[in-house]
Design a protein around this motif. Structure first.
Motif, PDB file in Angstrom:
ATOM      1  N   GLU A  27       0.807  -1.220   0.000  1.00 26.03           N
ATOM      2  CA  GLU A  27       0.000   0.000   0.000  1.00 26.03           C
ATOM      3  C   GLU A  27       0.849   1.285   0.000  1.00 26.03           C
ATOM      4  N   LYS A  41       1.954   9.627 -18.030  1.00 31.42           N
ATOM      5  CA  LYS A  41       0.582  10.016 -17.716  1.00 31.42           C
ATOM      6  C   LYS A  41      -0.294   8.792 -17.463  1.00 31.42           C
ATOM      7  N   LYS A 100      -1.600   7.714 -13.697  1.00 29.89           N
ATOM      8  CA  LYS A 100      -3.040   7.721 -13.430  1.00 29.89           C
ATOM      9  C   LYS A 100      -3.477   6.420 -12.749  1.00 29.89           C
ATOM     10  N   SER A 118      -4.621   6.033  -8.839  1.00 29.35           N
ATOM     11  CA  SER A 118      -5.972   5.587  -8.473  1.00 29.35           C
ATOM     12  C   SER A 118      -5.919   4.345  -7.597  1.00 29.35           C
ATOM     13  N   ALA A 119      -4.742   3.677  -7.540  1.00 29.45           N
ATOM     14  CA  ALA A 119      -4.599   2.525  -6.643  1.00 29.45           C
ATOM     15  C   ALA A 119      -3.846   2.910  -5.377  1.00 29.45           C
ATOM     16  N   LYS A 135      -1.449  32.297 -23.354  1.00 30.91           N
ATOM     17  CA  LYS A 135      -1.936  31.799 -24.649  1.00 30.91           C
ATOM     18  C   LYS A 135      -0.815  31.516 -25.642  1.00 30.91           C
ATOM     19  N   THR A 137      -6.145   5.766 -46.572  1.00 33.51           N
ATOM     20  CA  THR A 137      -6.324   4.536 -45.793  1.00 33.51           C
ATOM     21  C   THR A 137      -5.181   4.398 -44.795  1.00 33.51           C
ATOM     22  N   HIS A 157      -3.175  -0.025 -40.830  1.00 36.09           N
ATOM     23  CA  HIS A 157      -3.687  -1.178 -40.086  1.00 36.09           C
ATOM     24  C   HIS A 157      -4.810  -1.871 -40.835  1.00 36.09           C
ATOM     25  N   LEU A 158      -5.435  -1.156 -41.792  1.00 36.80           N
ATOM     26  CA  LEU A 158      -6.516  -1.775 -42.562  1.00 36.80           C
ATOM     27  C   LEU A 158      -5.993  -2.731 -43.626  1.00 36.80           C
ATOM     28  N   ASP A 171      -3.317  -4.833 -42.854  1.00 41.97           N
ATOM     29  CA  ASP A 171      -2.566  -5.890 -42.169  1.00 41.97           C
ATOM     30  C   ASP A 171      -3.150  -7.282 -42.400  1.00 41.97           C
ATOM     31  N   TYR A 212       1.469 -15.006 -37.551  1.00 38.35           N
ATOM     32  CA  TYR A 212       2.777 -14.583 -37.017  1.00 38.35           C
ATOM     33  C   TYR A 212       2.548 -13.464 -36.034  1.00 38.35           C
ATOM     34  N   LEU A 213       3.417 -13.416 -35.015  1.00 43.89           N
ATOM     35  CA  LEU A 213       3.171 -12.494 -33.903  1.00 43.89           C
ATOM     36  C   LEU A 213       3.951 -11.190 -34.039  1.00 43.89           C
ATOM     37  N   TYR A 252      -1.560  -4.930 -37.078  1.00 45.68           N
ATOM     38  CA  TYR A 252      -2.847  -5.115 -36.426  1.00 45.68           C
ATOM     39  C   TYR A 252      -2.981  -4.146 -35.258  1.00 45.68           C
ATOM     40  N   THR A 258      -3.147  -0.487 -33.823  1.00 47.81           N
ATOM     41  CA  THR A 258      -3.666   0.686 -34.526  1.00 47.81           C
ATOM     42  C   THR A 258      -2.961   1.968 -34.124  1.00 47.81           C
TER      43      THR A 258
END
Lengths: 624, 624
Positions: free
Chosen positions: A113, A130, A134, A138-139, A285, A464, A467-468, A470, A484-485, A507, A509
């Motif tokens: 803790e 970031k 976060k 939160s934990a 600004k 395009t 990733h579309l 792949d 294949y990985l 794959y 994105t």
């Protein structure tokens, strides 16, 4: 390859994690990312802190050390390599698998803790800070910047930061002068209403000033930052390399320039204080633009109200779209590179088959030797992956004496290699068999080839995202339950980093700006069987406009043109698995290799390699 | 279709935007999203505020009214419809096109310095609030919640919120009791260490309690919220429908249940105060789970430290994977639906060709008539898209008297329709020609069919996300420079919403949890030519395990099984453009239609429709 023994090092690290000399309060976990202060993928030896602490030296990985645990996150390319290089102190976290926790979730599950998690603020990108911060907050934990790098405190023989001479590139290579690039950048800044732009990525600094370096192996970059204002240019760089008359001339350091093009040279280490000074002078600004992947340290130096962050900088996007001079340079570099590979493959055939004396290392050395004979060769563009048999399944394998195998007529050989030439960067993979491949090996190779062709021949609308495309590369493998990985392709620099953003084919994105004509990516599907073999077929391809029968909404279409022109071993192809269209693609490709590379081999008097090329580009015949 | 004249309404809205009676401070812009307090896609008449203020009544769109401007954001499905329905007071913002600004960016570009932008906090989802608020704040503006809905203040004849009787579903339909669903939900809550779960989506409430309603047309849902604790169940619902003995019995409201299954019924309007009371009783670290798409009002009621947000709730994910009873029900519903469509198409052929008296509206009515003859028919699942000729190019067209065209032998007819049966939900599109289609129409139809087959027959690894399949549907169109501006598929509920998350097939990568066996989606590529015709071929398909030759990493593979079994008009197919594999797919599909639907037509004694089916399912013959 025996793992690095890290017991003592981890003990030392855990001590400094609690030492008031280095940390304000003890940290219960310390994160060691793989990057440097510029979020580079390839890093100088002095920045290889994650490899130093763990033994794992692949290009991607993050180590986290707590009082009880030491864990390493890496992706599918490196699962085998990391498992081999790390000792039992380390737990391997296989990214991309369903049950693998994220770094944040894992920390939350193991930390007591109210823990503090430390990290070097110059090494961690702001977006990652970031996200982690976060989840940790939160934990009930805290992510804290630790000013002094804790690995450096225990790394007694850490090498010095390199500071090598620069190369200047003239207009025949770059097509556009650095002054014009500054003008274009300032116009983008004006469009977005920002007053300052901070250049943090090493390849962006190099591209902007039409300079190259050799501070990092394989990447022709140099350690530097730049801060561009509407009327000022500040270049942060160390060493006496700015004394080089060629560099002074190139940057016009001694000319009576208009003040807005006068480059102020400052020490590399002064970036943070100079940036703080810039920020101190801002009116409300007024904005400072930097990448959201810049270091937390630099990002934090700019108060939120003044910060303008984007995932891709205008330099990153401009750099990706190659102009006519760069494209022509890339073409020439790929022709020279193909000549070197034809020589290599011809030589390999003669050596491997009768003698059996070639090893992965000698083959890689020979490839470098042939490349180095070509005009404007500078260095390799990455560590050559020369792998035979089971080593081919280690996706980013690099042969070392302990693993070095001898090429034989019984195993598949995979060579993924490339070079930096002054006119362009290459990256090509060919997979071959010097004896008789099995039906299964040919079957797998042919599925990979079908995937390679499906991407290379794809026609798709302007705009395009990569990733579309792949899944086109995987469809033939998926049909048989294979895959294949790793991603299918990455952006390629022009005499710059062999991996560059903002486009790619994956794959995943992220890192995925829309494709446009002039972008250059790799097309490299593969198939790997642990313990047996690896197959990959990789070309570098240029995005070009496509002619189509119709033109929906006047959007226009794109396709790819292969820049790589090296024969694909027809012996490995099961022609019965190809469609007629695919068969034609292979034959057209080989015809082009024969014409373009054949002419160059002839010009260079490399007649034996020419004979090899002609034999290897015989057309396939498909029996219906 | 003449546009709605909105000059007076906009004047009134701009007045209340400044009126201290409704706003604490004047707002310079007011956002009118299309959703209700449950972020429903289909909404009750009382929630059609965006349609009221603008005239545009498509299912997706957001209106923003400033002192000077009125602008409407909608997607490619609705560009034509929105342009037709709105008067000159409105600017159409075509989402998905390169130059269209986001709502935030547009607001920043038109608002005077330091503006306030108002929105109803119950209507705007929290994630959208967060995104907009951030951009507005960084530009010096403020997004502010306006408690009273400003549209309601000027909508003098606003209809009442519906409150219709409920339907109870027994185990033969649902497969799982509501008690078991509560137990499963609590176990997910325990896994994530949350104490409370807030159910905000109407279909999630309906699914959880195995109840259905008819408060919203086409969607069998009812206005309600639920708050599930580890030992309590609170259902927020209005009206006397809880007095219905069948409902009381179903929910065991009058039984001596264990306390943790005792349902407390509370007024619909008390959700916010009850949620605030729950939150007030929380100890530190105790968490409340809700969707990150829940309304800003409910999300804001839970202080950040107690909030556990996820993009998909465990109910949404469980609901998407249909169990054996649900799958069997969906099969039966699709068989009945196909019978109705065979009857319709047989009837249309007899009416259109010789008589020429059928209109888009009468065809849609006839489709409903045939469907309503089937067992367990409840209502349509969405407004029937019955469109001929140029109306077919309006992607979500609904015929109204002003636009109603007569079907003829010279135009392509597109029918996208579906129904709610007690055992399942259907959604099917067929495109047909009653005369002789042109070569070009057949060419386009065949590309769309090739895309439909490419998705339907795709084999892909377990865990693949739908967006990775989207390009398969477009590849044949892309090759010729064609495309369509909508996604390829959406999740389909089981006697629930015809559009449901968390899976789908789209180039967009949101709303995209990995596909798994038991999920049900649509496969509906199309091609549209403004002013001429529209083509779409849609089946509802079930994700099933696929047998493959190999099994990489033991991941297993998936494919689709069509649940829709309605002939695809072979007259529209240019067989020469199909591969043998595609041709076989069509023939196998038609064989299955003939067997399964033929048997049911025979059983129902619909012999004329049976003859039509047999003729329409004659095998294609491909000449090599």
């Amino acid at each position: 390859m025996s793992p690095k023994i890290t017991t003592e090092l981890l003990k030392q690290l855990r001590q400094v994690m609690k030492s008031p000399r280095y940390v304000q309060e003890p940290v219960q976990a310390y994160i060691v990312p793989s990057g440097d202060a510029h979020q580079s993928e390839y890093i100088a030896p002095c920045d290889c802190r994650r490899a130093f602490i763990s033994g794992f030296d692949g290009s991607a990985g993050t180590a986290i050390v707590t009082e009880q645990h030491a864990a390493m996150w890496t992706d599918g390319r490196y699962f085998l390599q990391a498992a081999n290089q790390m000792d039992n102190n380390w737990t391997l976290m296989k990214m991309g698998l369903k049950d693998t926790p994220t770094q944040e979730d894992w920390l939350v599950s193991v930390l007591p803790e109210g823990s503090k998690v430390g990290v070097d603020p110059f090494i961690i990108p702001a977006d990652q800070w970031k996200r982690m911060s976060k989840v940790l907050r939160s934990a009930g934990h805290d992510l804290v910047p630790v000013k002094e790098n804790l690995i450096d405190t225990i790394w007694t023989d850490c090498p010095q930061r390199p500071c090598k001479p620069l190369i200047t590139l003239d207009l025949s290579y770059t097509g556009v002068s650095w002054r014009e690039k500054i003008v274009a950048l300032r116009s983008k800044m004006a469009e977005r209403k920002v007053l300052w732009f901070v250049v943090t990525a090493l390849d962006e600094v190099a591209w902007l000033f039409n300079l190259r370096g050799s501070d990092v192996e394989y990447n022709p970059v140099f350690f530097a930052y730049a801060v561009i204002g509407m009327n000022t240019i500040r270049l942060f760089i160390d060493g006496d390399r700015m004394m080089d008359p060629a560099v002074r001339e190139h940057l016009q350091l001694d000319s009576a320039l208009e003040p807005e093009f006068k480059i102020q040279v400052m020490p590399y280490g002064s970036i943070l204080t100079e940036l703080q000074a810039v920020v101190a002078g801002l009116l409300p600004k007024e904005k400072v633009w930097l990448s959201d992947k810049a270091s937390y340290a630099l990002t934090e130096a700019i108060p939120k109200a003044y910060r303008y962050l984007t995932p891709y900088t205008p330099i990153c996007i401009a750099k990706a779209v190659k102009n006519a001079s760069e494209t022509e340079g890339m073409r020439q570099a790929h022709i020279k590179d193909a000549v070197a590979l034809c020589e290599l493959f011809n030589w390999l055939e003669k050596e491997v088959v009768p003698k059996g004396t070639v090893t992965e290392i000698t083959a890689a050395d020979k490839a470098e030797e042939f490349r180095s004979q070509q005009k404007d060769f500078v260095e390799l563009s990455f560590a050559t992956i020369s792998s035979t048999g089971p080593n081919g399944a280690i996706i980013h394998y690099k042969p070392v004496p302990e693993t070095n195998r001898t090429l034989s007529v019984n195993e598949i050989y995979l060579l993924d290699s490339g070079a930096q030439y002054k006119d362009g960067t290459t990256d090509v993979t060919r997979t071959m068999h010097f004896g008789t491949p099995s039906a299964y090996e040919k079957e797998c190779f042919t599925y990979v080839l079908k995937g390679h062709i499906a991407v290379s021949a794809a026609i798709f609308p302007n705009g395009t995202k990569g990733h579309l495309l792949d899944s086109f590369a995987r469809s033939a493998l998926w049909d048989c339950g294979l895959d294949y990985l790793h991603g299918t392709g990455h952006g390629v620099g022009s005499f710059l980093n062999v991996h560059e953003g903002p486009c790619g084919i994956s794959y995943k994105t992220f890192a995925d700006e829309p494709l446009e004509a002039g972008m250059i990516v790799s097309d490299e599907p593969g198939y790997y069987e642990d313990g047996s073999f690896g197959i990959r077929i990789e070309n570098v391809v240029l995005v070009i406009p496509a002619e189509t029968k119709y033109n929906f909404k006047n959007r226009g279409s794109l396709t790819f043109e292969p820049l790589t022109l090296v024969p694909i071993q027809t012996k490995m192809i099961d022609v019965s698995l190809l469609t007629q269209k695919e068969c034609n693609w292979v034959n057209d490709y080989h015809q082009k290799c024969r014409e373009v590379i054949g002419a160059e081999l002839e010009r260079q008097g490399r007649l034996e390699a020419l004979q090899w090329l002609i034999r290897e580009t015989e057309p396939l015949i498909r029996v219906q």
